[in-house]
Design a protein around this motif. Structure first.
Motif, mmCIF file in Angstrom:
data_model
loop_
_atom_site.group_PDB
_atom_site.id
_atom_site.type_symbol
_atom_site.label_atom_id
_atom_site.label_comp_id
_atom_site.label_asym_id
_atom_site.label_seq_id
_atom_site.Cartn_x
_atom_site.Cartn_y
_atom_site.Cartn_z
ATOM 1 N N LEU A 155 -32.742 -2.775 63.796
ATOM 2 C CA LEU A 155 -33.712 -3.153 64.819
ATOM 3 C C LEU A 155 -33.671 -2.153 65.967
ATOM 4 N N THR A 156 -34.835 -1.921 66.597
ATOM 5 C CA THR A 156 -34.904 -0.954 67.692
ATOM 6 C C THR A 156 -35.319 -1.624 68.993
ATOM 7 N N ASP A 157 -34.871 -1.029 70.103
ATOM 8 C CA ASP A 157 -35.329 -1.500 71.406
ATOM 9 C C ASP A 157 -36.604 -0.751 71.780
ATOM 10 N N GLU A 158 -37.080 -0.944 73.001
ATOM 11 C CA GLU A 158 -38.360 -0.351 73.408
ATOM 12 C C GLU A 158 -38.314 1.175 73.461
ATOM 13 N N THR A 159 -37.121 1.743 73.535
ATOM 14 C CA THR A 159 -37.009 3.205 73.569
ATOM 15 C C THR A 159 -36.752 3.803 72.188
ATOM 16 N N GLY A 160 -36.697 2.962 71.161
ATOM 17 C CA GLY A 160 -36.481 3.443 69.805
ATOM 18 C C GLY A 160 -35.030 3.521 69.385
ATOM 19 N N ILE A 161 -34.108 3.109 70.248
ATOM 20 C CA ILE A 161 -32.683 3.118 69.906
ATOM 21 C C ILE A 161 -32.386 1.943 68.984
ATOM 22 N N THR A 162 -31.693 2.195 67.883
ATOM 23 C CA THR A 162 -31.332 1.101 66.978
ATOM 24 C C THR A 162 -30.106 0.367 67.512
ATOM 25 N N LEU A 163 -29.962 -0.852 67.053
ATOM 26 C CA LEU A 163 -28.778 -1.625 67.422
ATOM 27 C C LEU A 163 -27.516 -0.891 66.979
ATOM 28 N N ALA A 164 -27.547 -0.316 65.770
ATOM 29 C CA ALA A 164 -26.374 0.412 65.274
ATOM 30 C C ALA A 164 -26.023 1.566 66.206
ATOM 31 N N SER A 165 -27.024 2.311 66.658
ATOM 32 C CA SER A 165 -26.777 3.441 67.552
ATOM 33 C C SER A 165 -26.209 2.983 68.884
ATOM 34 N N ALA A 166 -26.745 1.862 69.401
ATOM 35 C CA ALA A 166 -26.258 1.328 70.679
ATOM 36 C C ALA A 166 -24.789 0.945 70.579
ATOM 37 N N LEU A 167 -24.400 0.366 69.456
ATOM 38 C CA LEU A 167 -23.002 -0.026 69.258
ATOM 39 C C LEU A 167 -22.106 1.199 69.075
ATOM 40 N N GLU A 168 -22.610 2.186 68.344
ATOM 41 C CA GLU A 168 -21.834 3.410 68.138
ATOM 42 C C GLU A 168 -21.604 4.139 69.456
ATOM 43 N N GLU A 169 -22.584 4.093 70.356
ATOM 44 C CA GLU A 169 -22.438 4.713 71.675
ATOM 45 C C GLU A 169 -21.280 4.097 72.459
ATOM 46 N N LEU A 170 -20.944 2.856 72.132
ATOM 47 C CA LEU A 170 -19.832 2.171 72.799
ATOM 48 C C LEU A 170 -18.499 2.419 72.095
ATOM 49 N N GLY A 171 -18.533 3.245 71.073
ATOM 50 C CA GLY A 171 -17.306 3.540 70.341
ATOM 51 C C GLY A 171 -16.958 2.502 69.291
ATOM 52 N N LEU A 172 -17.928 1.658 68.930
ATOM 53 C CA LEU A 172 -17.700 0.612 67.932
ATOM 54 C C LEU A 172 -18.174 1.068 66.553
#
Length: 423
Positions: A155-172
């Motif tokens: 799933l993507t947010d309004e800027t096109g970032i996927t949930l997976a990418s958002a979590l990876e950005e946090l080091g998860l």
């Protein structure tokens, strides 16, 4: 602030809620969407409070934060207490956060009194309940319950970032989401303390109440079709006015819902076409939301509503079409947890008023894992998802006292619950 060591302190809970509310993307209300820098700052603050209360803290791969206070029997299943740390846009200070901070408060009281219960206590701040950023609710609690879908990671947010990418950005490691799931035999139960988000407790003059269930929701889109015509030339008895038909249907919905209380039904959206002041409405589209904890009653009332709508449209020479767009099952709270909450309320000098939650909560997802219970705390005028959301310190303190008493009861009376879980 004067805090008496070893006692529930509503003022401490309230002050922490204020501190957490300061961490917001907006100045008007609280905006702390999941997996953002604001969310992480809030989570860091919660981590400190958990640690100060004697808990060992960890974060799982869906970014849920879990503080564990060991019991005298560490291998015993844990009693979980929690809610969510994310908000809607321009939301309030209490929705979700109160349940997490109250959970920390009761553990802090146990810690300050050098008290360990037989069972471990875990306080959990779920990462995403509201579903604002990725438009899918209960992400954190579904992961813990073992019902998280891997497709959700795309799933993507309004800027096109996927949930997976958002979590990876946090080091998860989002694709290791299964590691967040808890085996059912590791969990004794789940309790969520939450503001009521409704006016019943205020009407009853009570600081808190016991939730018996969370309503399941059926949502429909509907269309009433007539014929558009000139507002000045077509006599009333020859009109096929879609809006007049829709209005009669809405009144029938209200009548049937009142006759079958506590079911609630809402027509929340209408679009009138052509939408001109001098044209008879030829088409009306709308939405219908129906909620109840009794699935059989809800199904019967839906049938009665649809029958009434078709009858009205036939009488008015209109057509009626309906499509179901969402269905969620009701969640019933566990009888033994309800009984423990009721007993705690009574022992604190109050009447135990049973309440139904029309709003969704993480407890709905957790019910797929374990037995659940909820305590509601009075909120001013029932306002929620709004900067005006408010709960009084004395009500917060009483809710936390009831929560602590309930936790103690359940960890003492756990043997029967554990036997039932096996059966």
């Amino acid at each position: 602030m004067e805090v008496k060591k070893g006692q529930i302190c509503g003022q401490r809970i309230s002050q922490r809620l204020e501190e957490l509310a300061e961490i917001s993307e907006t100045k008007n209300g609280v905006t702390r969407l999941s997996f953002t820098k604001e969310f992480q700052r809030g989570q860091d603050l919660v981590k400190k409070w958990m640690s100060d209360a004697g808990m060992k803290v960890r974060v799982d791969n869906l970014n849920n934060i879990i503080g564990r206070y060991e019991g005298t029997k560490p291998s015993a299943p844990a009693l979980m207490i929690g809610s969510h740390l994310d908000t809607v846009i321009n939301g309030g200070k209490y929705d979700g956060m109160l349940g997490v901070i109250a959970g920390i408060e009761i553990v802090q009281v146990l810690y300050e009194n050098d008290t360990r219960l037989d069972h471990p206590i875990e306080v959990i701040g779920f990462s995403d309940e509201e579903g604002v950023r990725f438009h899918s609710t209960f992400l954190g609690s579904k992961a813990v319950a073992g019902t998280f879908s891997p497709q959700t990671l795309e799933l993507t947010d309004e800027t096109g970032i996927t949930l997976a990418s958002a979590l990876e950005e946090l080091g998860l490691e989002p694709y290791q989401y299964k590691s967040a799931a808890r085996p059912a035999n590791d969990v004794l139960g789940y309790i969520e303390l939450h503001i009521e988000q409704g006016p019943v407790l205020e009407k009853e003059g009570l600081p808190c109440g016991v939730v018996t269930g969370i309503a399941g929701a059926s949502r429909f889109s509907f269309k009433v079709t007539g014929f558009a015509g000139h507002a000045g030339t077509v006599p009333l008895d020859l009109r096929r006015d879609a809006l007049s038909g829709a209005a009669e249907i809405i009144l029938a919905i209200e009548k049937l819902a009142k006759e079958n209380a506590p079911i609630v039904a809402t027509v929340g959206k209408l679009q009138v076409n052509p939408g001109a002041s001098n044209v008879i409405p030829g088409e009306v589209t709308g939405t219908l939301d129906i909620r109840d904890t009794d699935a059989v009653r809800k199904s019967r009332v839906i049938d009665e509503i649809l029958h009434a709508a078709n009858t009205i449209c036939q009488k008015r020479n209109l057509s009626f079409r309906v499509e179901k767009i969402m269905e969620t099952d009701p969640t019933l709270c566990e009888a033994k947890i309800i009984a423990a909450i009721e007993s705690s309320i009574l022992s604190n000098g109050m009447r135990a008023v049973p309440l139904i939650s029309g709003a969704g909560h993480d407890a709905m997802a957790m019910a797929d894992l374990t037995k659940v219970g909820m305590i509601f705390v009075r909120c001013k005028e029932g306002i929620s998802h709004n900067p005006a959301e408010f709960a009084a310190v004395k009500d917060i303190e009483m809710g936390a006292k009831v929560l602590l008493d309930t936790v103690i009861q359940l960890t003492v009376k756990n043997s029967n619950m554990e036997k039932e879980k096996v059966n």
